[in-house]
Design a protein around this motif. Structure first.
Motif, mmCIF file in Angstrom:
data_model
loop_
_atom_site.group_PDB
_atom_site.id
_atom_site.type_symbol
_atom_site.label_atom_id
_atom_site.label_comp_id
_atom_site.label_asym_id
_atom_site.label_seq_id
_atom_site.Cartn_x
_atom_site.Cartn_y
_atom_site.Cartn_z
ATOM 1 N N GLN A 2 19.550 44.461 73.453
ATOM 2 C CA GLN A 2 18.360 45.048 73.935
ATOM 3 C C GLN A 2 17.499 45.301 72.625
ATOM 4 O O GLN A 2 18.004 45.454 71.404
ATOM 5 C CB GLN A 2 18.510 46.309 74.263
ATOM 6 N N ARG A 3 15.957 45.327 72.823
ATOM 7 C CA ARG A 3 15.187 45.487 71.752
ATOM 8 C C ARG A 3 14.109 46.630 72.164
ATOM 9 O O ARG A 3 13.767 46.519 73.580
ATOM 10 C CB ARG A 3 14.462 44.248 71.569
ATOM 11 N N LEU A 4 13.744 47.190 71.197
ATOM 12 C CA LEU A 4 12.895 48.217 71.431
ATOM 13 C C LEU A 4 11.473 48.249 70.742
ATOM 14 O O LEU A 4 11.879 47.901 69.343
ATOM 15 C CB LEU A 4 13.405 49.655 71.424
ATOM 16 N N THR A 5 10.452 48.070 71.141
ATOM 17 C CA THR A 5 9.197 47.998 70.163
ATOM 18 C C THR A 5 8.438 49.289 70.403
ATOM 19 O O THR A 5 8.125 49.970 71.362
ATOM 20 C CB THR A 5 8.222 46.775 70.794
ATOM 21 N N LEU A 6 8.145 49.710 68.996
ATOM 22 C CA LEU A 6 7.308 51.004 69.103
ATOM 23 C C LEU A 6 6.200 50.645 68.413
ATOM 24 O O LEU A 6 6.001 49.830 67.566
ATOM 25 C CB LEU A 6 8.123 51.946 68.245
ATOM 26 N N GLN A 7 5.093 51.310 68.470
ATOM 27 C CA GLN A 7 3.838 51.553 67.962
ATOM 28 C C GLN A 7 3.821 52.787 67.306
ATOM 29 O O GLN A 7 3.664 53.624 68.174
ATOM 30 C CB GLN A 7 2.714 50.885 68.590
ATOM 31 N N LEU A 8 3.471 52.822 66.101
ATOM 32 C CA LEU A 8 3.491 54.004 65.443
ATOM 33 C C LEU A 8 2.074 54.193 64.546
ATOM 34 O O LEU A 8 1.900 53.298 63.803
ATOM 35 C CB LEU A 8 4.751 54.219 64.389
ATOM 36 N N THR A 9 1.508 55.468 64.861
ATOM 37 C CA THR A 9 0.331 55.630 63.804
ATOM 38 C C THR A 9 0.848 56.806 62.745
ATOM 39 O O THR A 9 1.257 57.625 63.186
ATOM 40 C CB THR A 9 -0.904 56.060 64.702
ATOM 41 N N ILE A 10 0.716 56.332 61.505
ATOM 42 C CA ILE A 10 0.800 57.261 60.402
ATOM 43 C C ILE A 10 -0.402 57.498 59.918
ATOM 44 O O ILE A 10 -1.241 56.687 59.125
ATOM 45 C CB ILE A 10 1.733 56.732 59.419
#
Length: 114
Positions: A2-10
């Motif tokens: 399984q893969r999880l894709t995240l988009q993160l804003t720093i």
């Protein structure tokens, strides 16, 4: 798998800049270009006194043949009283970084009587 894709804003503060490690090292090198250190500058960089620096670095035969300007190096060794030591800052900094373990291992061996 399984893969999880995240988009993160720093958020990066306006007074800060992100640069690569390679760029940072280049900037550090350029900062020292054309700069020469005195013995006092070297003492501050190494955090040791002049006597220690001379005994453990400058007059060590294995280092002197690399450092001495008369042998193609980047350190001016005074020939008479009144002349000052001169160190090409960028090259001396690089030498100290590369030889750190060698310099301080030799020092520790002397201290322990080896």
């Amino acid at each position: 798998m399984q893969r999880l894709t995240l988009q993160l804003t720093i958020p990066i503060p306006a007074e800060s800049v992100l640069i690569s490690r390679v760029e940072l090292e280049e900037l550090r090198k350029q900062e020292l270009l054309g700069i020469y250190w005195s013995m006092q500058d070297l003492e501050r960089r190494v955090n040791k006194g002049q006597v220690w620096i001379k005994e453990n670095i400058l007059y060590q035969p294995r280092f002197k043949k690399i450092l001495d300007v008369e042998q193609g190096g980047f350190v001016f060794y005074p020939k008479s009283r009144g002349q000052n030591w001169s160190f090409h800052a960028a090259k001396m900094a690089e030498f100290l970084d590369k030889r750190f373990a060698d310099i301080f291992t030799s020092f520790a061996d002397k201290e322990s009587g080896k």
